[in-house]
Every structure is written in C-alpha cells, then in structure tokens.
Design an enzyme around this catalytic site. Sequence first.
Site, PDB file in Angstrom:
ATOM      1  CD  GLU A   5      12.398  -3.773   1.362  1.00  0.00           C
ATOM      2  OE1 GLU A   5      11.527  -2.896   1.388  1.00  0.00           O
ATOM      3  OE2 GLU A   5      12.562  -4.598   2.278  1.00  0.00           O
TER       4      GLU A   5
ATOM      5  CG  ASN B  91      17.283  -3.824   8.125  1.00  0.00           C
ATOM      6  OD1 ASN B  91      16.362  -3.059   8.301  1.00  0.00           O
ATOM      7  ND2 ASN B  91      17.189  -5.108   8.447  1.00  0.00           N
TER       8      ASN B  91
ATOM      9  N   GLY C 135       1.668  -6.762   5.523  1.00  0.00           N
ATOM     10  CA  GLY C 135       0.385  -6.067   5.327  1.00  0.00           C
ATOM     11  C   GLY C 135      -0.781  -7.042   5.390  1.00  0.00           C
TER      12      GLY C 135
ATOM     13  CB  SER D 145       4.988 -11.212   4.443  1.00  0.00           C
ATOM     14  OG  SER D 145       5.464 -11.869   3.311  1.00  0.00           O
TER      15      SER D 145
ATOM     16  CE  LYS E 261      14.590  -4.122  11.277  1.00  0.00           C
ATOM     17  NZ  LYS E 261      13.317  -4.349  10.707  1.00  0.00           N
TER      18      LYS E 261
ATOM     19  CB  SER F 259      13.973  -9.421   4.328  1.00  0.00           C
ATOM     20  OG  SER F 259      14.804  -8.315   4.582  1.00  0.00           O
TER      21      SER F 259
HETATM   22  N1  LIG Z   1       7.906  -9.893   6.059  1.00  0.00           N
HETATM   23  C1  LIG Z   1       8.427  -9.539   7.219  1.00  0.00           C
HETATM   24  O1  LIG Z   1       8.524 -10.376   8.153  1.00  0.00           O
HETATM   25  C2  LIG Z   1       8.882  -8.134   7.472  1.00  0.00           C
HETATM   26  C3  LIG Z   1       8.847  -7.170   6.470  1.00  0.00           C
HETATM   27  N2  LIG Z   1       9.269  -5.884   6.755  1.00  0.00           N
HETATM   28  C4  LIG Z   1       9.235  -4.867   5.708  1.00  0.00           C
HETATM   29  O2  LIG Z   1       7.873  -4.656   5.315  1.00  0.00           O
HETATM   30  C5  LIG Z   1       7.819  -4.282   3.936  1.00  0.00           C
HETATM   31  C6  LIG Z   1       6.901  -5.258   3.214  1.00  0.00           C
HETATM   32  O3  LIG Z   1       7.528  -6.540   3.262  1.00  0.00           O
HETATM   33  P1  LIG Z   1       6.746  -7.881   2.947  1.00  0.00           P
HETATM   34  O4  LIG Z   1       5.380  -7.834   3.515  1.00  0.00           O
HETATM   35  O5  LIG Z   1       7.638  -8.976   3.346  1.00  0.00           O
HETATM   36  O6  LIG Z   1       6.672  -7.794   1.340  1.00  0.00           O
HETATM   37  P2  LIG Z   1       5.760  -8.632   0.342  1.00  0.00           P
HETATM   38  O7  LIG Z   1       6.495  -8.703  -0.952  1.00  0.00           O
HETATM   39  O8  LIG Z   1       5.307  -9.888   0.968  1.00  0.00           O
HETATM   40  O9  LIG Z   1       4.488  -7.689   0.171  1.00  0.00           O
HETATM   41  C7  LIG Z   1       4.448  -6.566  -0.656  1.00  0.00           C
HETATM   42  C8  LIG Z   1       3.038  -6.462  -1.164  1.00  0.00           C
HETATM   43  O10 LIG Z   1       2.874  -5.251  -1.883  1.00  0.00           O
HETATM   44  C9  LIG Z   1       2.047  -5.541  -3.003  1.00  0.00           C
HETATM   45  N3  LIG Z   1       2.184  -4.543  -4.047  1.00  0.00           N
HETATM   46  C10 LIG Z   1       3.262  -4.244  -4.793  1.00  0.00           C
HETATM   47  N4  LIG Z   1       2.975  -3.293  -5.682  1.00  0.00           N
HETATM   48  C11 LIG Z   1       1.662  -2.979  -5.488  1.00  0.00           C
HETATM   49  C12 LIG Z   1       0.766  -2.081  -6.120  1.00  0.00           C
HETATM   50  N5  LIG Z   1       1.154  -1.295  -7.138  1.00  0.00           N
HETATM   51  N6  LIG Z   1      -0.512  -2.030  -5.683  1.00  0.00           N
HETATM   52  C13 LIG Z   1      -0.939  -2.820  -4.668  1.00  0.00           C
HETATM   53  N7  LIG Z   1      -0.130  -3.696  -4.029  1.00  0.00           N
HETATM   54  C14 LIG Z   1       1.154  -3.774  -4.448  1.00  0.00           C
HETATM   55  C15 LIG Z   1       2.546  -6.891  -3.457  1.00  0.00           C
HETATM   56  O11 LIG Z   1       1.613  -7.491  -4.324  1.00  0.00           O
HETATM   57  P3  LIG Z   1       2.052  -8.548  -5.459  1.00  0.00           P
HETATM   58  O12 LIG Z   1       2.979  -9.519  -4.819  1.00  0.00           O
HETATM   59  O13 LIG Z   1       0.763  -9.086  -5.888  1.00  0.00           O
HETATM   60  O14 LIG Z   1       2.792  -7.722  -6.463  1.00  0.00           O
HETATM   61  C16 LIG Z   1       2.651  -7.602  -2.129  1.00  0.00           C
HETATM   62  O15 LIG Z   1       1.407  -8.120  -1.752  1.00  0.00           O
HETATM   63  C17 LIG Z   1       9.275  -4.342   3.431  1.00  0.00           C
HETATM   64  O16 LIG Z   1       9.846  -3.068   3.467  1.00  0.00           O
HETATM   65  C18 LIG Z   1       9.967  -5.253   4.436  1.00  0.00           C
HETATM   66  O17 LIG Z   1      11.361  -4.987   4.530  1.00  0.00           O
HETATM   67  C19 LIG Z   1       9.690  -5.506   7.996  1.00  0.00           C
HETATM   68  C20 LIG Z   1       9.744  -6.423   9.009  1.00  0.00           C
HETATM   69  C21 LIG Z   1       9.351  -7.798   8.837  1.00  0.00           C
HETATM   70  C1  LIG Z   2      16.639  -7.855  11.592  1.00  0.00           C
HETATM   71  C2  LIG Z   2      16.688  -8.678  10.306  1.00  0.00           C
HETATM   72  C3  LIG Z   2      18.097  -8.746   9.795  1.00  0.00           C
HETATM   73  C4  LIG Z   2      16.193 -10.047  10.736  1.00  0.00           C
HETATM   74  O1  LIG Z   2      16.353 -11.025   9.766  1.00  0.00           O
HETATM   75  C5  LIG Z   2      15.777  -8.045   9.277  1.00  0.00           C
HETATM   76  O2  LIG Z   2      15.144  -7.049   9.542  1.00  0.00           O
HETATM   77  C6  LIG Z   2      15.668  -8.547   7.888  1.00  0.00           C
HETATM   78  O3  LIG Z   2      15.950  -9.711   7.617  1.00  0.00           O
HETATM   79  O4  LIG Z   2      15.280  -7.728   7.025  1.00  0.00           O
END
Ligand SMILES: NC(=O)C1=CN([C@@H]2O[C@H](COP(=O)(O)OP(=O)(O)OC[C@H]3O[C@@H](n4cnc5c(N)ncnc54)[C@H](OP(=O)(O)O)[C@@H]3O)[C@@H](O)[C@H]2O)C=CC1
Ligand SMILES: CC(C)(CO)C(=O)C(=O)O
Length: 299
Positions: free
Chosen positions: A263, A184, A14, A12, A180, A251
């Site tokens: 997480e 969380n 990245g 999401s 943060k 999340s």
């Molecule tokens: N989404 C959001 O709005 C927010 C997220 N975050 C934080 O950001 C971080 C990422 O979250 P989010 O983007 O939602 O997570 P996702 O699950 O959407 O993304 C994680 C990605 O990592 C990939 N991945 C996992 N293992 C490997 C590997 N060995 N090699 C290559 N790629 C890999 C997954 O691929 P595959 O699925 O193909 O395994 C997937 O594309 C978390 O810590 C989250 O808490 C923070 C704020 C907002």
């Molecule tokens: C701040 C909050 C609680 C917003 O939903 C969040 O970071 C999460 O859901 O992981």
Amino acid sequence: MAEQWLILGAGSIGGLWAARLHQALRAPTLLLKEDAFADYRGLTIDGEGIVPVAAATPSQLNRPIDRLLVCCKSYQTLDALSPLAPYFHNETSLVLVQNGLGIAEEIKALYPRIKLYCGTTTAGANRLDRFTIRPAGEGETLIGAFDGSVRELKTIADSLSCEAFPVAASDTIQALLWRKLAINCAINPLTVRYRCHNGELLDIEAAREDMAAICSEFTEVSEALGRADWVPNLLATVTQVAEQTGNNRSSMLQDVEAGQRTEIEAITGYLCREAKRLAIPTPVNESLFQEVVSTHSPH
Ligand SMILES: NC(=O)C1=CN([C@@H]2O[C@H](COP(=O)(O)OP(=O)(O)OC[C@H]3O[C@@H](n4cnc5c(N)ncnc54)[C@H](OP(=O)(O)O)[C@@H]3O)[C@@H](O)[C@H]2O)C=CC1
Ligand SMILES: CC(C)(CO)C(=O)C(=O)O
C-alpha cells in the site's frame, strides 16, 4: 433491513469484522468476486471454527445498496466498487476502513451521491488462507464523516459495533487518519528497507536516523497544511508505536515477503504527492517510496 451491512473485502479485517457481526446476530453479507464465491463455504476463525456469514456476488444483487463497509486494500478499492455502482443511491452510506489516504477523495469524485464515512482500526488480523482468519489482537475502531451526515454517524457506528468488535464515532477522524498516515510512513517502509520487526527499527542507528528524517519531513508538510497540531511530537509518537508493536512485522513487510503489492502509493506516495503540490522537498520519503515500489511491488 436498514441495519444490515454488505461487506466488501472479506480478508483479514473485513472477514473478522463480518464474523463478529454475524455472531452478534446482525446478519451481514459478504460481497465476493465470482471465483471467491465459488470456493466459499463460510469464514473460519482460527481456534473457533466456521462462522457461516452469508455471501453474494455483485451480479446477484437485486436491490439498492443502503450500507456498504469496504475493507479492501487501498489499491483494490476502486475496481472492487465499480460493479456495485449501479446499486448506489442518494442514501447509500459507504464506510471505508483502510490504511493510507487518497482513496476516499477518488471515491467521492466517482460517486458524488453517496454518504462517505472513513475509519481507522487498531484491531489486528491475519489470513491463513482465503477464508481463514487468525485474530491478532483486539483494538479500537473509530469512524467519522468524510462528508456523510454527522447526525447519522453514531447510528452508523453503533450498527457496525458489537462486543467483540467495538466501533465508536469520532468527530476528529481527519486528524486520526493523518496521524495514522504519519505512523505508517515512519514505520512500514523502514521495516522493508531494514527487513526487521517494528521494534528492531529502534536498535538500528541508520533506521533511527531515517525515522527522524521522515518525521521531520512529515511535520513540515503538516505545518504547510495547517495540521501541525494533528501530529505533535511525531518522533516520540512513532517511537512509542514502534515499541508497543515491537514484535509485529508491519503490513508492508508482510506484503513484500508474500510477494504481494504493497500500500506504499496510499501511504508514503500520498505524502510525497502532497509535498510536491506544496513544493516541499521530502527526499527521504521519496527514496523510500521508489525503493518499495521498484524493488518490491510486482507492477
Ligand atoms: N489486517 C490488519 O490487521 C489490518 C489491516 N488494516 C488495513 O485494512 C485494509 C484491508 O487489509 P487486510 O484485511 O489485511 O487485507 P486482505 O488482503 O486480507 O483483504 C482484502 C480483501 O479484499 C478482497 N478483494 C479484493 N478485490 C476485491 C474485489 N474486486 N471484490 C471483492 N473483494 C475483493 C480480497 O479478496 P481476494 O484475496 O480473494 O482477492 C481480500 O479478501 C488495508 O488497507 C490494511 O492496511 C488496518 C489495520 C489492521
Ligand atoms: C502501526 C503498524 C505499523 C503496526 O504494525 C501498522 O499499522 C501496519 O503494520 O500497517
């Protein structure tokens, strides 16, 4: 080119970040697992269309890694980094953006040569399928030095920043990440316990009591670490975030409902490990940790 980023964790956040950098002509490259690479035909941003960000697998790498942005879930990070380790060198800059704490220390212990930066974002995104991302709100992304060069921090932040995904350098990143973590800890596991949106926690008396207890335990640990001024008036802060994100499903709740690992180890688990080390009882956080791990994590 030195400015080009490899992006590990094309989910999401990245994926959205990569798409925005591609649209800003920064030519990032996604690093995908073999099975993901076989299916990859570009990222799709919901409502906008396909964004053909370049992709490769770790086995296709043929030169040292200069800049790596890591946006995996906390528990995926070390496994994801392991095939890239042969390509790290003394000037490799690694930027880690994720919820929770503890992984940066583990990365540094495993790969002491790299320059490590950490970040936090209030941008939001959801995945509709493996490569389709729905943006869920613009936000602020801040990056600071874990032990990377403070002098290079602004260059790093600027090279990851574009109009549609603004990034700024922060010299108080440790405090921001701690705050943060507190937010969380006080929202995510409670939304799992009470199966509700963030804002609904404030309407449930038992949830409000839990929230106050979590904040009080978190503040006690912060005081013992000399970090009390990083989380002043924590309950008021958490209440405000629960109101502001009232319609969100956290999340952690989304992961539980999707049958995915949460997480919790990097969030409540991190706090409980610090508390144990300091011999500070944190019974409310402990019980939530056990509850989320045992009832909801498929491991
Ligand atoms: N989404 C959001 O709005 C927010 C997220 N975050 C934080 O950001 C971080 C990422 O979250 P989010 O983007 O939602 O997570 P996702 O699950 O959407 O993304 C994680 C990605 O990592 C990939 N991945 C996992 N293992 C490997 C590997 N060995 N090699 C290559 N790629 C890999 C997954 O691929 P595959 O699925 O193909 O395994 C997937 O594309 C978390 O810590 C989250 O808490 C923070 C704020 C907002
Ligand atoms: C701040 C909050 C609680 C917003 O939903 C969040 O970071 C999460 O859901 O992981």
